[in-house]
Design a protein around this motif. Structure first.
Motif, PDB file in Angstrom:
ATOM      1  N   PRO A 165      22.061  42.561  28.539  1.00 43.47           N
ATOM      2  CA  PRO A 165      21.376  42.080  29.742  1.00 43.47           C
ATOM      3  C   PRO A 165      21.567  40.566  29.859  1.00 43.47           C
ATOM      4  N   HIS A 166      21.604  40.075  31.083  1.00 39.32           N
ATOM      5  CA  HIS A 166      21.674  38.630  31.291  1.00 39.32           C
ATOM      6  C   HIS A 166      20.838  38.244  32.497  1.00 39.32           C
ATOM      7  N   GLY A 167      20.392  37.002  32.494  1.00 44.04           N
ATOM      8  CA  GLY A 167      19.689  36.440  33.636  1.00 44.04           C
ATOM      9  C   GLY A 167      20.208  35.042  33.886  1.00 44.04           C
ATOM     10  N   CYS A 224      21.275  31.328  30.257  1.00 47.47           N
ATOM     11  CA  CYS A 224      20.754  32.692  30.321  1.00 47.47           C
ATOM     12  C   CYS A 224      19.424  32.682  29.578  1.00 47.47           C
ATOM     13  N   VAL A 226      17.745  35.137  28.347  1.00 48.83           N
ATOM     14  CA  VAL A 226      17.556  36.151  27.303  1.00 48.83           C
ATOM     15  C   VAL A 226      17.594  35.459  25.940  1.00 48.83           C
ATOM     16  N   HIS A 229      20.819  33.909  23.836  1.00 47.03           N
ATOM     17  CA  HIS A 229      22.078  33.836  24.576  1.00 47.03           C
ATOM     18  C   HIS A 229      22.537  32.401  24.830  1.00 47.03           C
ATOM     19  N   MET A 234      25.759  30.502  26.039  1.00 44.09           N
ATOM     20  CA  MET A 234      25.655  30.879  27.439  1.00 44.09           C
ATOM     21  C   MET A 234      24.896  29.814  28.218  1.00 44.09           C
TER      22      MET A 234
HETATM   23 CU   LIG Z   1      22.367  36.499  28.572  1.00 45.55          CU
END
Ligand SMILES: [Cu+2]
Length: 241
Positions: A165-167, A224, A226, A229, A234
């Motif tokens: 999952p990523h945001g 990100c 999460v 990450h 990220m």
């Molecule tokens: Cu992520």
């Protein structure tokens, strides 16, 4: 904004929902989910902080009236797709268009317009690890994005990373990051946040679009949110000049 008051309960709800629906796991596990359940998507909104009408344009019914100039008529990301599932090929085409349009020297993307249309993909393609691909460009720590003060940013986001999952968050916190990078700073502009979405469902990617006004001149970072990450790479620098 106090993350401990806002994010933790939201994450708790999402994790609970994910467990119930079998569809969304925020923990960084490797694709342990059984069958995809696209119903549980937070829609990019962040409880209590989003003044931009929910942040995501998913389910708006009218497509994404993005203000960017590069697409020549606007994209249809997440248009009418419950949960914002978009074909990977569509997102890759958007990224390719963006790469052709933006002025990029090396891994710096320079926007001169007040209308910034950024395509932000979470770790797509074959390159291993956690990283951002912005406008089709990825680099160590992600490419740097340079935008003029006062610009409006439209971010087309999708998670192209199988199993993760990523945001998206534009944060005031600079690297190096710890595991809980999202706790280290503040969201840099109202609406500059997308709640993590599930990993891709085959060739369908979860996508969301947000729009926000650039924060005051300075240096910010896309991360990100999460856990772990951003720590693993990220993140990407954003300069408001
Ligand atoms: Cu992520």
């Amino acid at each position: 904004m106090n993350w401990t008051k806002v994010l933790v309960p939201v994450l708790a709800v999402l994790i609970g929902a994910g467990a119930g629906a079998g569809g969304l796991a925020l923990a960084d596990t490797h694709g342990a989910r059984s069958s995809p359940s696209p119903a549980v998507v937070p829609g990019g909104s962040r409880a209590g902080s989003n003044t931009q009408g929910g942040g995501s344009m998913m389910g708006s019914g009218g497509g994404t009236a993005r203000g960017g100039s590069m697409m020549g008529g606007g994209s249809d990301i997440a248009h009418g797709a419950p949960g914002g599932l978009v074909p990977a090929s569509r997102m890759e085409a958007l990224a390719a268009d963006a790469r052709r349009s933006v002025d990029h020297t090396g891994s710096t993307l320079v926007y001169r317009s007040q209308q910034v249309a950024l395509v932000a993909l979470g770790a797509p393609g074959s390159r291993p690890g956690m990283y951002w691909q912005l406008d089709g460009v990825d680099g160590p720590g992600g490419p740097t994005v340079s935008v003029p003060a006062g610009a409006t940013l439209a971010v087309d986001f999708a998670d192209g990373d199988p199993g993760h999952p990523h945001g998206f968050e534009l944060t005031t916190a600079a690297p190096p990051y710890g595991r809980m990078a999202m706790m280290a700073g503040k969201v840099a502009a109202p609406g500059a946040f997308i709640m993590p979405v599930p990993a891709p469902d085959g060739n369908l990617w979860y996508a969301a679009t947000i729009r926000f006004r650039a924060p005051p001149a300075g240096t910010y970072y896309i991360i990100c949110p999460v856990p772990g990450h951003a720590q693993q790479g990220m993140w990407a620098k954003v300069v408001v000049r």
